[in-house]
Design an enzyme around this catalytic site. Structure first.
Site, PDB file in Angstrom:
ATOM      1  CG  ASP A  21      -1.812  -1.269   1.269  1.00 48.46           C
ATOM      2  OD1 ASP A  21      -2.182  -1.511   0.358  1.00 48.46           O
ATOM      3  OD2 ASP A  21      -1.911  -1.841   2.398  1.00 48.46           O
ATOM      4  CD  GLU A  22       4.995  -0.334  -0.172  1.00 50.70           C
ATOM      5  OE1 GLU A  22       4.164  -0.489  -0.916  1.00 50.70           O
ATOM      6  OE2 GLU A  22       5.532  -1.284   0.478  1.00 50.70           O
ATOM      7  CE  LYS A  24       3.254  -2.269  -4.888  1.00 45.79           C
ATOM      8  NZ  LYS A  24       2.922  -2.503  -3.424  1.00 45.79           N
ATOM      9  CB  ALA A  47      -2.452  -6.571  -5.437  1.00 45.87           C
ATOM     10  N   GLY A  48      -4.563  -4.602  -4.341  1.00 45.93           N
ATOM     11  CA  GLY A  48      -5.643  -3.703  -4.850  1.00 45.93           C
ATOM     12  C   GLY A  48      -5.109  -2.119  -4.990  1.00 45.93           C
ATOM     13  CG  HIS A  49      -3.797  -1.163  -8.320  1.00 45.67           C
ATOM     14  ND1 HIS A  49      -2.949  -2.048  -8.201  1.00 45.67           N
ATOM     15  CD2 HIS A  49      -4.122  -1.501  -9.299  1.00 45.67           C
ATOM     16  CE1 HIS A  49      -2.951  -2.959  -9.040  1.00 45.67           C
ATOM     17  NE2 HIS A  49      -3.790  -2.637 -10.001  1.00 45.67           N
ATOM     18  CD  GLN A 227       0.643  -8.925  -2.795  1.00 48.66           C
ATOM     19  OE1 GLN A 227       1.412  -9.643  -3.658  1.00 48.66           O
ATOM     20  NE2 GLN A 227      -0.460  -8.465  -3.269  1.00 48.66           N
ATOM     21  CG  ASP A 336      -0.058  14.959   0.164  1.00 44.37           C
ATOM     22  OD1 ASP A 336       0.774  14.056  -0.208  1.00 44.37           O
ATOM     23  OD2 ASP A 336      -1.545  14.965   0.235  1.00 44.37           O
TER      24      ASP A 336
HETATM   25  P1  IMP Z   1      -2.661 -12.708   1.876  1.00 46.51           P
HETATM   26  O1  IMP Z   1      -1.547 -12.032   0.892  1.00 46.51           O
HETATM   27  O2  IMP Z   1      -3.843 -12.421   1.745  1.00 46.51           O
HETATM   28  O3  IMP Z   1      -2.228 -14.248   2.147  1.00 46.51           O
HETATM   29  O4  IMP Z   1      -2.169 -11.967   3.298  1.00 46.51           O
HETATM   30  C1  IMP Z   1      -0.887 -12.052   3.969  1.00 46.51           C
HETATM   31  C2  IMP Z   1      -0.505 -10.655   4.755  1.00 46.51           C
HETATM   32  O5  IMP Z   1      -0.216 -10.001   3.445  1.00 46.51           O
HETATM   33  C3  IMP Z   1      -1.504 -10.068   5.388  1.00 46.51           C
HETATM   34  O6  IMP Z   1      -1.009  -9.240   6.356  1.00 46.51           O
HETATM   35  C4  IMP Z   1      -2.235  -9.058   4.376  1.00 46.51           C
HETATM   36  O7  IMP Z   1      -2.751  -7.887   4.837  1.00 46.51           O
HETATM   37  C5  IMP Z   1      -0.964  -8.694   3.853  1.00 46.51           C
HETATM   38  N1  IMP Z   1      -1.175  -8.164   2.190  1.00 46.51           N
HETATM   39  C6  IMP Z   1      -1.442  -9.146   1.340  1.00 46.51           C
HETATM   40  N2  IMP Z   1      -1.498  -8.453   0.079  1.00 46.51           N
HETATM   41  C7  IMP Z   1      -1.262  -7.010   0.391  1.00 46.51           C
HETATM   42  C8  IMP Z   1      -1.393  -5.651  -0.185  1.00 46.51           C
HETATM   43  O8  IMP Z   1      -1.662  -5.604  -1.453  1.00 46.51           O
HETATM   44  N3  IMP Z   1      -1.163  -4.783   0.420  1.00 46.51           N
HETATM   45  C9  IMP Z   1      -0.884  -4.618   1.895  1.00 46.51           C
HETATM   46  N4  IMP Z   1      -0.991  -5.982   2.564  1.00 46.51           N
HETATM   47  C10 IMP Z   1      -1.206  -7.059   1.686  1.00 46.51           C
END
Ligand code: IMP
Length: 412
Positions: A21-22, A24, A47-49, A227, A336
């Site tokens: 969640d930086e 990217k 992941a999610g953006h 990630q 910011d």
């Molecule tokens: P998993 O990848 O769903 O198995 O989750 C394992 C760990 O990675 C958990 O702490 C999630 O919150 C974290 N995590 C997985 N994908 C992301 C991401 O895209 N951003 C932030 N944390 C993530």
């Protein structure tokens, strides 16, 4: 600017330096416009953006953020675990906005299919371990169980889409029910397979050969890491990690590229730090400060909506990530968000008891949002960024000063 872009070389990677969640997505979105190919290498719909598509906010989990750049070929690499229904949804979302991604999408035949039952197992395992306080806090997207099947050699890869998988899935269903008490809707899974084959079957290809050919043809490739380094299965804060290799080495492995192919690696770090899920976080702020940073930074998970834990930058973690990835540039994001802070603590080392030692840098208490020129930043903000450069010996080349694509400082 063109000269600077050229200096990134033919193959460049964007890798998260903290716990994800930086932000990217923004740099990838900007750079993708200047690269021929954008490639994701590993991970899945964890992941999610959030990207604004024609004025509408949309969340993408599988397609890389660069998918909106209409000139770019988009690659989903061999290291990925792909939930078919999610990919179908994302393709449809783009189509609704008038973007036909299928013309330029390449999906690795070696990537694994992530079935709904993987999500079911993920949820069941998390629930079970919550009873003993040992949950990981996963995104419940089925990532761990899909990679476990891959390691057991019982996974089903994208290249098999189109085969009759009914009896194999019936067998899997019996096993999953027995081992995890999770019921599998085989008919539903078969429906997803058929839809996927119909919609994007023609995009499935040997992406390793394709990428090597594209490189030989002089095409430029932007690798979008998913990630982040501290969530890496080997080098992260195990067991509170994801199930894939999130470093640049993992990205190369996931795409089938040799290290020599890589020219530059952009490390992305927030000007502060966040983490979602369980696990250590040495610079985590007290509740009040964490709440303040969360509200200012909009720190809620794009995939799960969970509030993120917030804290301060930690130089030893940046150095560790830089060592793992060989960062050549920093992109420091969300500067910011710190605009109202009177002092900015930065974790610089640990004392003999393992406690973090902070240095307090002066805040700037002025608005930096939207600034695009380094010289226009308040002196204290410049000093903060210079501090990161000096401590890590890596140039801060990109600085995010807001959500918009144009709210970015470029320093060559
Ligand atoms: P998993 O990848 O769903 O198995 O989750 C394992 C760990 O990675 C958990 O702490 C999630 O919150 C974290 N995590 C997985 N994908 C992301 C991401 O895209 N951003 C932030 N944390 C993530």
């Amino acid at each position: 600017m063109q000269e600077f872009l050229d200096s990134l070389g033919q193959v460049s990677a964007v890798i998260g330096a903290q716990w994800g969640d930086e932000g990217k997505g923004k740099i990838v979105d900007i750079l993708a416009g200047h690269f021929d190919v954008v490639a994701r290498a590993a991970g899945g719909a964890n992941a999610g953006h959030t990207i604004v598509v024609k004025g509408k906010k949309q969340v993408f989990r599988l397609l890389p953020s660069g998918c909106l750049q209409e000139n770019a070929t988009v690659v989903l690499g061999s290291g990925m675990v792909i939930h078919l229904a999610t990919l179908l949804e994302e393709i449809a979302m783009l189509k609704e906005s008038g973007i036909d991604i299928l013309k330029r999408l390449k999906i690795s035949d070696e990537a694994h299919i992530l079935f709904d039952y993987h999500k079911g197992i993920d949820a069941a395992l998390e629930e079970g371990s919550a009873k003993t306080g040992k949950q990981i806090g996963t995104t419940k997207r089925g990532i761990g169980p899909a990679y476990a099947d891959k390691a057991y050699r019982t996974g089903i890869r994208m290249g098999r889409l189109g085969e009759d998988l009914e009896s194999e899935l019936e067998e899997r269903a019996a096993h999953v029910q027995k081992a995890f008490g999770v019921s599998v809707n085989v008919a539903e899974e078969l429906k997803h397979l058929q839809n996927a084959e119909k919609v994007f079957g023609s995009c499935i290809t040997d992406t390793v050969i394709d990428l090597h050919e594209m490189i030989a043809d002089g095409k430029t490739i932007l690798i979008e890491g998913a990630q982040a380094s501290l969530l890496d299965i080997d080098h992260g804060t195990y067991p509170y990690v994801t199930s894939s290799a999130t470093t640049v080495a993992g990205a190369l492995q996931g795409l089938g590229l040799p290290p020599q192919a890589l020219d530059t690696v952009i490390g992305v770090a927030k000007a502060y730090c966040t983490r979602v899920g369980e696990g250590k976080f040495p610079t985590e702020a007290d509740e009040k400060t964490s709440d303040r940073l969360r509200e200012r930074g909009g720190e809620y998970g794009a995939t799960t909506g969970r509030p993120r834990r917030c804290g301060w930058l930690h130089i030893p973690d940046l150095l560790y990530s830089a060592a793992l990835n060989g960062f050549t540039h920093w992109n420091i994001t969300k500067l910011d968000v710190l605009d109202q802070e009177a002092v900015i603590p930065v974790g610089v080392e640990s004392d003999e008891n393992g406690e973090v030692v902070f240095e307090e840098l002066p805040g700037w208490k002025r608005k930096t949002s939207g600034i695009t020129d380094f010289e226009e930043l308040p002196e204290e903000a410049q000093e903060f960024l210079t501090f990161i450069e000096e401590r890590t010996e890596i140039p801060v080349s990109f600085i995010g000063t807001g959500q918009g694509r144009e709210e970015m400082i470029w320093r060559s």
